[in-house]
Scaffold this active site. Structure first.
Site, PDB file in Angstrom:
ATOM      1  CG  ASP A  15      -5.570 -13.149  11.545  1.00 23.79           C
ATOM      2  OD1 ASP A  15      -4.635 -12.414  11.171  1.00 23.79           O
ATOM      3  OD2 ASP A  15      -5.397 -14.208  12.180  1.00 23.79           O
ATOM      4  CG  ASP A  59      -1.616  -7.238   6.708  1.00 21.98           C
ATOM      5  OD1 ASP A  59      -0.386  -7.067   6.764  1.00 21.98           O
ATOM      6  OD2 ASP A  59      -2.208  -8.097   7.391  1.00 21.98           O
ATOM      7  CG  ASP A  82       2.793  -3.866  14.926  1.00 18.32           C
ATOM      8  OD1 ASP A  82       2.444  -2.793  15.404  1.00 18.32           O
ATOM      9  OD2 ASP A  82       2.902  -4.902  15.592  1.00 18.32           O
TER      10      ASP A  82
HETATM   11  P1  IMP Z   1       5.534  -6.452  12.031  1.00 22.69           P
HETATM   12  O1  IMP Z   1       6.504  -7.481  11.561  1.00 22.69           O
HETATM   13  O2  IMP Z   1       5.575  -6.251  13.501  1.00 22.69           O
HETATM   14  O3  IMP Z   1       5.607  -5.163  11.253  1.00 22.69           O
HETATM   15  O4  IMP Z   1       4.120  -7.071  11.818  1.00 22.69           O
HETATM   16  C1  IMP Z   1       3.538  -7.119  10.627  1.00 22.69           C
HETATM   17  C2  IMP Z   1       2.466  -8.188  10.572  1.00 22.69           C
HETATM   18  O5  IMP Z   1       1.836  -8.429  11.838  1.00 22.69           O
HETATM   19  C3  IMP Z   1       1.407  -7.689   9.671  1.00 22.69           C
HETATM   20  O6  IMP Z   1       1.681  -8.048   8.342  1.00 22.69           O
HETATM   21  C4  IMP Z   1       0.172  -8.346  10.211  1.00 22.69           C
HETATM   22  O7  IMP Z   1       0.010  -9.603   9.595  1.00 22.69           O
HETATM   23  C5  IMP Z   1       0.434  -8.496  11.683  1.00 22.69           C
HETATM   24  N1  IMP Z   1      -0.170  -7.393  12.439  1.00 22.69           N
HETATM   25  C6  IMP Z   1       0.435  -6.316  12.983  1.00 22.69           C
HETATM   26  N2  IMP Z   1      -0.430  -5.499  13.582  1.00 22.69           N
HETATM   27  C7  IMP Z   1      -1.647  -6.062  13.399  1.00 22.69           C
HETATM   28  C8  IMP Z   1      -2.982  -5.671  13.766  1.00 22.69           C
HETATM   29  O8  IMP Z   1      -3.251  -4.624  14.407  1.00 22.69           O
HETATM   30  N3  IMP Z   1      -3.964  -6.526  13.385  1.00 22.69           N
HETATM   31  C9  IMP Z   1      -3.745  -7.664  12.683  1.00 22.69           C
HETATM   32  N4  IMP Z   1      -2.521  -8.063  12.301  1.00 22.69           N
HETATM   33  C10 IMP Z   1      -1.481  -7.269  12.663  1.00 22.69           C
HETATM   34 MG    MG Z   2       0.883  -8.949   6.925  1.00 20.57          MG
END
Ligand code: IMP
Ligand code: MG
Length: 185
Positions: A161, A102, A105
């Site tokens: 979410d 989705d 980040d």
């Molecule tokens: P990462 O591991 O920091 O790249 O985070 C990825 C996961 O964090 C995504 O797959 C989302 O499930 C969640 N996430 C990151 N940013 C957001 C946001 O703005 N809204 C909702 N979920 C987020």
């Molecule tokens: Mg995700």
């Protein structure tokens, strides 16, 4: 019943723009289905809606497998630790995979999943994410297809979410207190 958006939240990407962009992403990914189609893996929960709509537009309408990964605890601040659950039934060894996310980040979740599937013997791993927040990246991870690049804002809707809420919104919205800012395709 139409789901209720968070109070004072602002629309960042409309349902129509999401639909249009997913058609474009499917067209860009379709050539990779020409010979042996890749195994499609949706990263739950957030990517379920995106993966369903994308797969409906891909050649042969593949049914996505799913795996659960979480890096967020409660709220909008990442814990930095990624836990991976399920996915034991996914055929991985010597297969080409298409991971469907989705939002990328910090990049930690996708990197952890790449390492997980590489350790299980995947032949190749391609990635598609609906959203990316490049300004937030902590680890570098290759992205083959990105729907929209957005600024550092927490977003909800279209599967995403906040503590289990707002997944059913048909559009993507930023939470109150965060400013609407640029969206780039
Ligand atoms: P990462 O591991 O920091 O790249 O985070 C990825 C996961 O964090 C995504 O797959 C989302 O499930 C969640 N996430 C990151 N940013 C957001 C946001 O703005 N809204 C909702 N979920 C987020
Ligand atoms: Mg995700």
């Amino acid at each position: 019943m139409t789901p209720r958006p968070p109070a004072d939240s602002a629309e960042l990407i409309s349902a129509a723009d999401l639909e249009r962009r997913i058609v474009e992403l499917a067209a860009a990914i379709a050539p990779s289905f020409d010979d042996e189609p890749p195994v499609v893996v949706a990263v739950l929960e957030g990517a379920r809606t995106f993966a369903e709509q994308l797969c409906a537009l891909l050649p042969g309408r593949p049914r996505p497998f799913s795996i659960r990964a979480s890096s967020y605890g409660a709220g909008t601040v990442s814990t930095g630790k990624v836990s991976i659950d399920g996915g034991e039934e996914i055929p991985v060894r010597a297969q080409r995979l298409l991971l469907v996310e989705d939002i990328v980040d910090t990049g930690r979740t996708l990197l952890a999943l790449r390492e997980h599937f590489t350790a299980l013997g995947a032949a190749d791993i391609a990635t598609v994410t609906l959203l990316s927040k490049p300004a937030r990246r902590v680890v570098s991870v290759p992205l083959d297809h990105v729907g929209f690049e957005i600024a550092d804002r927490f977003v909800v809707g279209f599967g995403m979410d906040l503590d289990g809420q707002y997944r059913d919104l048909p559009m993507i919205r930023t939470l109150p207190g965060t400013q609407v800012s640029s969206v780039r395709e």
